[in-house]
Design an enzyme around this catalytic site. Structure first.
Site, PDB file in Angstrom:
ATOM      1  CB  SER A  12      -1.298   0.162   1.395  1.00  0.00           C
ATOM      2  OG  SER A  12      -1.835   0.479   0.774  1.00  0.00           O
ATOM      3  CG  ASP A  25      -6.193  -3.291  -4.014  1.00  0.00           C
ATOM      4  OD1 ASP A  25      -7.718  -1.677  -3.393  1.00  0.00           O
ATOM      5  OD2 ASP A  25      -5.029  -2.554  -3.832  1.00  0.00           O
ATOM      6  CG  HIS A  41      -4.770  -2.836  -0.662  1.00  0.00           C
ATOM      7  ND1 HIS A  41      -4.483  -1.656  -2.175  1.00  0.00           N
ATOM      8  CD2 HIS A  41      -4.268  -2.475   0.768  1.00  0.00           C
ATOM      9  CE1 HIS A  41      -3.782  -1.106  -0.969  1.00  0.00           C
ATOM     10  NE2 HIS A  41      -3.917  -0.946   0.337  1.00  0.00           N
TER      11      HIS A  41
END
Length: 539
Positions: A218, A472, A497
């Site tokens: 991320s 995602d 994700h």
């Protein structure tokens, strides 16, 4: 390196040896142990983060392991194999004023369990902390502990400045109120922190010949990418999981995030998708009069009667639930998209109702199924109470200063969400009112790049894996195609994700296992090439 358990300085005592033999020996060990080794609203900006939030509407969900307490109390004989240290970190790496030489203690954690030692040239795997306390990463990220044994790797986890125990001059709340101190809270300073800590670790452990691979998911994946590009002399390579490095400066369409969520729900169930898409107008219509507010309060089991402002908070909460369900979707029936849509599709009409009230019943059924609790009342605050206050405060500053991702629903609305463009003027005014400074929406691409990324990176970049799951919503701003032989994009149709780097499970699907094996194969190739080059240089 000073341990929290004692005031002694840690030095791994290994005899000084010529590197060539041991590197060649390690090369053979790697080849023998791993067959994969080869010689080759404006809406606020959705929070990133490796793992799913723990609560929705204040209701607890499956919790990730948080080892903050364990990390804080590690000793030289800690049973979980983690040793905690603090590095005396420079406050400002980029100026030479008297104040810039101030320092603060930065926390990092080392796991020595599987390391073959600095004398062998065994690799160092470093997890670059993101917008949360270090304990979140240590407990959630599985790629390092799962692969350290086969590589004989040292595991290092470094906390991001201004989070957890790595806040300069007091608490984060105090730091964010100080305009001068707050100015040192950015990604550029964080990357320089990581560089200093990693060089310190190598020197202290006499591991000068140990290659470093950095990992991140991320926002941490962004940091891993940028670290490899900015500090290639320190990091041999990077695995950047679910890193939306292209969601800046209008490189990615503003509604890319919400378009992917819409696709996810539509592919899960057309009926569910249409129900959600129709619900916003129904809610708005009822919110226009008192009788409708009473109906909404009853249908959504609000703990108190909803006001017009309360309905906006309800809509914001629904938006967050759908976003999180898609972003962190896991295999059904335990989590996410399927759970919400099954509840919406299978809800039976109540007697005496009509199409409007039944639609609301179905939407609430989705909320109840996702929360896991179908009794009691619900508080709709509009806030994402699932993340810590520290994470939300820190992320708010970071997105208000440099990490400006213009996510919204704009133009021709092909999503299941109401139209709500990202208003840069409104966003900037809001940031100015909170922090006294305006955002710099072009800074990230000026400093790290992003425009024409294929043409630019293939000229000088190397050794980065960009991994994405196409479920995602942040994959809309990820690197999805190979740039060169060593700038590789790996993607899975069903992945969400950071799914490839979180803790591994016995029921992980085959496609996910294959993705991880490919990542291991690529990293093994980088390390083997490094050893071959080092042997030639020292022979």
């Amino acid at each position: 390196m000073k341990s929290t358990g004692a005031a002694t300085t840690l030095l791994l005592m290994t005899p000084r040896r010529p590197p060539g033999f041991f590197l060649f020996f390690l090369l053979l060990v790697l080849s023998a142990t791993s067959p994969l080794v080869s010689a080759a609203r404006s809406r606020s900006i959705p929070r990133l983060g490796v793992t799913a939030p723990r609560e929705v509407l204040g209701i607890t969900h499956n919790k990730n392991v948080n080892v903050d307490a364990a990390v804080a109390e590690t000793t030289p004989h800690s049973p979980i194999g983690l040793q905690t240290y603090y590095y005396n970190q420079t406050l400002d790496h980029f100026s030479f004023t008297p104040g810039s030489y101030a320092t603060f203690p930065q926390r990092y954690v080392i796991n020595f369990d599987h390391w073959r030692g600095g004398g062998s040239g065994a690799p160092i795997f470093a997890e670059l902390g993101a917008e949360a306390s270090l304990g979140n990463d240590v407990g959630a990220v599985g790629f390092l502990p799962e692969n350290a044994p086969k590589f004989g790797a040292l595991q290092v986890y470094i906390e991001h400045r201004f989070y957890g125990n790595s806040v300069p001059f007091g608490s984060q709340e105090e730091a964010l109120k100080n305009a001068t101190v707050r100015g040192y809270f950015n990604s550029e300073q964080a990357l320089a922190d990581y560089a200093e800590v990693l060089l310190h670790v190598k020197k202290s452990l006499k591991a000068e010949n140990s290659p470093i691979i950095v990992f991140g998911g991320s926002y941490g994946g962004m940091l891993a990418t940028w670290f490899r590009l900015k500090y290639p002399h320190i990091a041999l390579g990077a695995l950047a999981s679910s890193a939306p490095i292209l969601y800046f400066d209008d490189i990615t369409p503003s509604n890319g995030y919400y378009s992917v969520i819409t696709k996810d729900f539509k592919e899960t169930s057309e009926t569910c998708y249409h129900t959600i898409k129709e619900s916003w107008a129904v809610i708005d219509r009822l919110a226009a009069h008192n009788e409708g507010l009473a109906i909404l309060s009853k249908k959504f089991r609000s703990c108190k009667k909803l006001s017009v402002e309360g309905v906006e908070a309800l809509k914001s909460q629904l938006d967050s639930i759908y976003c999180v369900a898609a972003q962190y979707n896991r295999a059904p029936p335990s989590f996410g998209l399927q759970k919400i849509c099954d509840a919406i599709d299978h809800n039976k009409p109540t007697s005496g109702g009509n199409s409007t009230t039944h639609l609301l019943d179905r939407i609430f059924a989705g909320i109840a199924a996702y929360s896991g609790i179908d009794t009691g009342c619900y508080n709709y605050t509009g806030d994402d109470g699932s993340f810590s206050a520290e994470t939300l405060s820190g992320w708010d500053w970071q997105t208000c200063s440099e990490l400006v991702m213009p996510i919204g629903v704009t133009g021709v609305n092909d999503t299941m969400f109401p139209k709500e463009p990202f208003d840069m003027k409104e966003f900037a005014e809001d940031c100015k009112s909170k922090y006294g400074v305006l955002p710099r929406p072009h800074w990230i691409t000026s400093y790290y790049g992003g425009h024409d990324i294929k043409e630019v990176l293939k000229r000088f970049g190397s050794n980065i894996i960009f991994s994405n799951g196409l479920v995602d919503p942040y994959s809309s701003a990820g690197v999805l195609e190979d740039i060169s032989e060593s700038l590789v994009a790996l993607k899975t149709e069903k992945g969400s994700h950071c799914m490839d780097i979180v803790r591994w499970r016995e029921d992980d699907p085959e496609w996910l296992v294959e993705m991880r094996l490919k990542e291991i194969e690529i990293i093994s190739g980088w390390i083997m090439q490094y050893y071959q080059d080092l042997i030639q240089a020292t022979s």
